[in-house]
Design a protein around this motif. Structure first.
Motif, PDB file in Angstrom:
ATOM      1  N   VAL A 195      46.739  48.870  34.358  1.00  0.00           N
ATOM      2  CA  VAL A 195      46.648  47.705  35.239  1.00  0.00           C
ATOM      3  C   VAL A 195      45.363  46.910  35.034  1.00  0.00           C
ATOM      4  CG1 VAL A 195      48.165  48.712  36.976  1.00  0.00           C
ATOM      5  CG2 VAL A 195      45.701  49.085  37.137  1.00  0.00           C
ATOM      6  N   ALA A 196      44.483  47.373  34.154  1.00  0.00           N
ATOM      7  CA  ALA A 196      43.310  46.559  33.804  1.00  0.00           C
ATOM      8  C   ALA A 196      43.727  45.313  33.029  1.00  0.00           C
ATOM      9  CB  ALA A 196      42.314  47.373  32.984  1.00  0.00           C
ATOM     10  N   ILE A 288      33.775  34.684  23.699  1.00  0.00           N
ATOM     11  CA  ILE A 288      33.937  35.875  22.845  1.00  0.00           C
ATOM     12  C   ILE A 288      32.570  36.380  22.400  1.00  0.00           C
ATOM     13  CG2 ILE A 288      34.817  36.672  20.608  1.00  0.00           C
ATOM     14  CD1 ILE A 288      37.129  34.576  21.090  1.00  0.00           C
ATOM     15  N   GLY A 289      31.681  35.459  22.051  1.00  0.00           N
ATOM     16  CA  GLY A 289      30.336  35.852  21.647  1.00  0.00           C
ATOM     17  C   GLY A 289      29.596  36.582  22.745  1.00  0.00           C
ATOM     18  N   ARG A 290      29.915  36.267  24.006  1.00  0.00           N
ATOM     19  CA  ARG A 290      29.288  36.950  25.142  1.00  0.00           C
ATOM     20  C   ARG A 290      29.925  38.306  25.439  1.00  0.00           C
ATOM     21  NH1 ARG A 290      29.952  35.109  29.845  1.00  0.00           N
ATOM     22  NH2 ARG A 290      31.424  33.385  29.596  1.00  0.00           N
ATOM     23  N   GLY A 291      30.989  38.633  24.671  1.00  0.00           N
ATOM     24  CA  GLY A 291      31.603  39.952  24.845  1.00  0.00           C
ATOM     25  C   GLY A 291      32.893  39.960  25.635  1.00  0.00           C
ATOM     26  N   SER A 292      33.466  38.787  25.937  1.00  0.00           N
ATOM     27  CA  SER A 292      34.713  38.703  26.711  1.00  0.00           C
ATOM     28  C   SER A 292      34.654  39.598  27.946  1.00  0.00           C
ATOM     29  CB  SER A 292      35.913  39.099  25.838  1.00  0.00           C
ATOM     30  OG  SER A 292      35.974  38.344  24.658  1.00  0.00           O
ATOM     31  N   PRO A 293      33.675  39.377  28.824  1.00  0.00           N
ATOM     32  CA  PRO A 293      33.466  40.310  29.940  1.00  0.00           C
ATOM     33  C   PRO A 293      34.653  40.376  30.908  1.00  0.00           C
ATOM     34  CG  PRO A 293      32.129  38.321  30.211  1.00  0.00           C
ATOM     35  CD  PRO A 293      32.707  38.265  28.833  1.00  0.00           C
ATOM     36  N   MET A 294      35.017  41.596  31.238  1.00  0.00           N
ATOM     37  CA  MET A 294      36.130  41.849  32.157  1.00  0.00           C
ATOM     38  C   MET A 294      35.878  41.229  33.534  1.00  0.00           C
ATOM     39  SD  MET A 294      39.112  43.401  32.682  1.00  0.00           S
ATOM     40  CE  MET A 294      39.334  44.685  31.438  1.00  0.00           C
ATOM     41  N   ARG A 295      34.621  41.121  33.939  1.00  0.00           N
ATOM     42  CA  ARG A 295      34.306  40.616  35.286  1.00  0.00           C
ATOM     43  C   ARG A 295      34.777  39.175  35.487  1.00  0.00           C
ATOM     44  NH1 ARG A 295      29.456  40.728  32.512  1.00  0.00           N
ATOM     45  NH2 ARG A 295      28.455  38.694  32.181  1.00  0.00           N
ATOM     46  N   GLU A 296      35.073  38.449  34.393  1.00  0.00           N
ATOM     47  CA  GLU A 296      35.536  37.068  34.515  1.00  0.00           C
ATOM     48  C   GLU A 296      37.057  36.962  34.496  1.00  0.00           C
ATOM     49  OE1 GLU A 296      33.440  34.179  32.131  1.00  0.00           O
ATOM     50  OE2 GLU A 296      31.682  35.477  31.984  1.00  0.00           O
ATOM     51  N   SER A 297      37.736  38.086  34.620  1.00  0.00           N
ATOM     52  CA  SER A 297      39.194  38.093  34.633  1.00  0.00           C
ATOM     53  C   SER A 297      39.738  37.360  35.858  1.00  0.00           C
ATOM     54  CB  SER A 297      39.713  39.526  34.638  1.00  0.00           C
ATOM     55  OG  SER A 297      41.105  39.566  34.865  1.00  0.00           O
ATOM     56  N   LEU A 298      40.914  36.763  35.695  1.00  0.00           N
ATOM     57  CA  LEU A 298      41.611  36.132  36.817  1.00  0.00           C
ATOM     58  C   LEU A 298      41.923  37.144  37.920  1.00  0.00           C
ATOM     59  CD1 LEU A 298      44.109  33.853  34.839  1.00  0.00           C
ATOM     60  CD2 LEU A 298      42.184  33.078  36.234  1.00  0.00           C
ATOM     61  N   ARG A 299      41.974  38.405  37.562  1.00  0.00           N
ATOM     62  CA  ARG A 299      42.209  39.452  38.562  1.00  0.00           C
ATOM     63  C   ARG A 299      41.231  39.346  39.720  1.00  0.00           C
ATOM     64  NH1 ARG A 299      44.313  44.159  38.130  1.00  0.00           N
ATOM     65  NH2 ARG A 299      44.434  44.022  35.864  1.00  0.00           N
ATOM     66  N   TYR A 300      39.988  39.010  39.389  1.00  0.00           N
ATOM     67  CA  TYR A 300      38.948  38.997  40.413  1.00  0.00           C
ATOM     68  C   TYR A 300      38.839  37.650  41.123  1.00  0.00           C
ATOM     69  CZ  TYR A 300      37.961  43.213  37.844  1.00  0.00           C
ATOM     70  OH  TYR A 300      38.098  44.429  37.231  1.00  0.00           O
ATOM     71  N   LYS A 301      39.773  36.753  40.832  1.00  0.00           N
ATOM     72  CA  LYS A 301      39.829  35.472  41.535  1.00  0.00           C
ATOM     73  C   LYS A 301      40.996  35.424  42.522  1.00  0.00           C
ATOM     74  CE  LYS A 301      37.610  32.898  37.773  1.00  0.00           C
ATOM     75  NZ  LYS A 301      37.701  31.742  36.859  1.00  0.00           N
ATOM     76  N   GLN A 302      41.757  36.521  42.588  1.00  0.00           N
ATOM     77  CA  GLN A 302      42.900  36.560  43.496  1.00  0.00           C
ATOM     78  C   GLN A 302      42.440  36.865  44.911  1.00  0.00           C
ATOM     79  OE1 GLN A 302      45.709  35.501  42.050  1.00  0.00           O
ATOM     80  NE2 GLN A 302      44.394  35.459  40.218  1.00  0.00           N
ATOM     81  N   THR A 303      43.109  36.272  45.866  1.00  0.00           N
ATOM     82  CA  THR A 303      42.811  36.525  47.278  1.00  0.00           C
ATOM     83  C   THR A 303      44.034  37.124  47.963  1.00  0.00           C
ATOM     84  OG1 THR A 303      43.462  34.265  47.878  1.00  0.00           O
ATOM     85  CG2 THR A 303      41.128  34.662  47.383  1.00  0.00           C
ATOM     86  N   ILE A 304      43.793  37.857  49.024  1.00  0.00           N
ATOM     87  CA  ILE A 304      44.888  38.477  49.780  1.00  0.00           C
ATOM     88  C   ILE A 304      45.432  37.469  50.786  1.00  0.00           C
ATOM     89  CG2 ILE A 304      45.508  40.346  51.363  1.00  0.00           C
ATOM     90  CD1 ILE A 304      43.290  42.008  50.076  1.00  0.00           C
ATOM     91  N   SER A 305      46.739  37.283  50.743  1.00  0.00           N
ATOM     92  CA  SER A 305      47.372  36.302  51.620  1.00  0.00           C
ATOM     93  C   SER A 305      47.295  36.750  53.080  1.00  0.00           C
ATOM     94  CB  SER A 305      48.827  36.113  51.215  1.00  0.00           C
ATOM     95  OG  SER A 305      49.487  35.287  52.146  1.00  0.00           O
ATOM     96  N   SER A 306      47.011  35.792  53.942  1.00  0.00           N
ATOM     97  CA  SER A 306      46.995  36.068  55.385  1.00  0.00           C
ATOM     98  C   SER A 306      48.257  35.548  56.051  1.00  0.00           C
ATOM     99  CB  SER A 306      45.773  35.432  56.035  1.00  0.00           C
ATOM    100  OG  SER A 306      45.764  34.039  55.825  1.00  0.00           O
ATOM    101  N   GLU A 307      49.191  35.003  55.241  1.00  0.00           N
ATOM    102  CA  GLU A 307      50.428  34.493  55.801  1.00  0.00           C
ATOM    103  C   GLU A 307      51.295  35.653  56.301  1.00  0.00           C
ATOM    104  OE1 GLU A 307      52.102  32.319  52.539  1.00  0.00           O
ATOM    105  OE2 GLU A 307      51.277  30.428  53.252  1.00  0.00           O
ATOM    106  N   LYS A 308      51.929  35.463  57.418  1.00  0.00           N
ATOM    107  CA  LYS A 308      52.809  36.480  57.965  1.00  0.00           C
ATOM    108  C   LYS A 308      54.071  36.566  57.121  1.00  0.00           C
ATOM    109  CE  LYS A 308      55.188  37.981  62.165  1.00  0.00           C
ATOM    110  NZ  LYS A 308      55.487  37.659  63.569  1.00  0.00           N
ATOM    111  N   ILE A 309      54.408  37.793  56.728  1.00  0.00           N
ATOM    112  CA  ILE A 309      55.628  38.009  55.946  1.00  0.00           C
ATOM    113  C   ILE A 309      56.777  38.259  56.896  1.00  0.00           C
ATOM    114  CG2 ILE A 309      56.740  39.499  54.250  1.00  0.00           C
ATOM    115  CD1 ILE A 309      54.025  40.041  53.046  1.00  0.00           C
ATOM    116  N   ILE A 310      57.769  37.392  56.853  1.00  0.00           N
ATOM    117  CA  ILE A 310      58.930  37.522  57.720  1.00  0.00           C
ATOM    118  C   ILE A 310      60.015  38.253  56.949  1.00  0.00           C
ATOM    119  CG2 ILE A 310      60.644  36.285  59.090  1.00  0.00           C
ATOM    120  CD1 ILE A 310      58.666  33.936  59.182  1.00  0.00           C
ATOM    121  N   PRO A 311      60.438  39.438  57.383  1.00  0.00           N
ATOM    122  CA  PRO A 311      61.430  40.202  56.645  1.00  0.00           C
ATOM    123  C   PRO A 311      62.806  39.536  56.681  1.00  0.00           C
ATOM    124  CG  PRO A 311      60.947  41.252  58.738  1.00  0.00           C
ATOM    125  CD  PRO A 311      59.974  40.128  58.599  1.00  0.00           C
TER     126      PRO A 311
END
Length: 311
Positions: A195-196, A288-311
């Protein structure tokens, strides 16, 4: 004997119509195996999710919603959590695909007859019905520096021609990630997707880890599907960066540091030479020259939704 069970896992992200069409093709084409469909909504907008909920009227379909975009690997692994633990096979299918043949039955039959197969894929066509390249080569220094043509001459068994029209199954390095059909026992043994990898290189990593565990990958060209992709040619720097983040994560796992340094030099030069064509290439070369750092992945730009999920 009871038919084999296939757990089919789709990811939906603001693309419910693709998902509807994909599910329809599965239901229409699948005849010889038992199956279930798990749809993971990867934190789509509420409107898209609300429309998608009607698909659960079909008894074989589960709809799961994630409150955060987990990417390709994470979304599929969430789907695995809801799959039948006794399933014989997992089929990870992009939702922007439709089946042209009874792919699930064909690939199941192939896997049943091929004990060393851990992963296989069907032949891909584009939306215009044109046959597409469906497998690729695992990245090595030899193939990058010397070229695929040269290494293919040296090791034709490892580098089968990607553009050849095959009439029977063939062992390949990896199959494209839009359709990944896996033996559940092999997938479970290696712990599933890494999942990385948020986007990209998941299929290379999966095939590599299966190979290390003693399982091979095959293309089964008699099974056919359509992948509606590549309709837009616009570039996106963040998405392009994500490819190199995943690629260099792969290199860190399987290659020594001298090899990684050579890979970095290769991709730095490759992108840097094209910066006049598009400034994005210059930015990618610097990244790439900087090492393609994992910390800049889109993974770390995701936010948790606060919208109510209606089943």
């Amino acid at each position: 004997m009871n038919p084999r069970k296939v757990s089919i896992i789709l990811i939906n992200y603001n693309s419910h119509q693709f998902t509807f069409d994909c599910v329809h093709s599965i239901v229409e084409k699948t005849k010889e195996v038992d199956y279930e469909i798990i749809i993971v909504d990867n934190n789509s907008k509420n409107a898209d999710y609300e429309v998608l909920k009607s698909i659960t009227d079909q008894s074989r379909v589960q709809l799961i919603r994630s409150r955060i975009n987990l990417g390709f690997s994470g979304g599929n692994m969430l789907g695995v959590q809801f799959a039948d633990p006794l399933a014989d096979y997992y089929y990870f299918l992009n939702n922007d695909c439709v089946l042209r043949t009874d792919v699930c039955s064909q690939l199941t039959a192939f896997m049943e007859a091929t004990s060393d197969a851990g992963l296989c894929g069907a032949q891909m066509f584009n939306g215009e019905g044109v046959r597409q390249i469906t497998f690729g080569y695992l990245p090595t220094l030899g193939s990058k520096i010397l070229g695929h043509g040269f290494v293919r001459m040296l090791h034709p068994e490892i580098y089968p021609p990607t553009k050849k029209v095959y009439t029977g199954p063939i062992q390949v390095p990896f199959v494209m990630g839009s359709t990944l059909f896996l033996r559940a026992s092999a997938f479970n043994k290696i712990g599933g997707f890494d999942v990385a990898h948020f986007l990209y290189v998941e299929e290379e990593d999966l095939a590599k880890r299966l190979l290390i565990a003693g399982f091979n990958t095959y293309l089964v060209p008699q099974a056919e599907y359509v992948h509606f992709t590549g309709q837009s040619t616009s570039r996106n720097y963040d998405v392009d960066k994500e490819y190199y983040i995943s690629l260099f994560h792969y290199f860190r796992k399987y290659h020594s540091w001298p090899a990684r340094a050579l890979f970095r030099a290769y991709y730095f030069i490759k992108n840097g030479r094209k910066f006049r064509q598009d400034p994005i290439y210059g930015k990618l070369a610097w990244f790439i020259g900087r090492g393609s750092p994992m910390r800049e992945s889109l993974r770390y730009k995701q936010t948790i939704s606060s919208e109510k999920i209606i089943p």
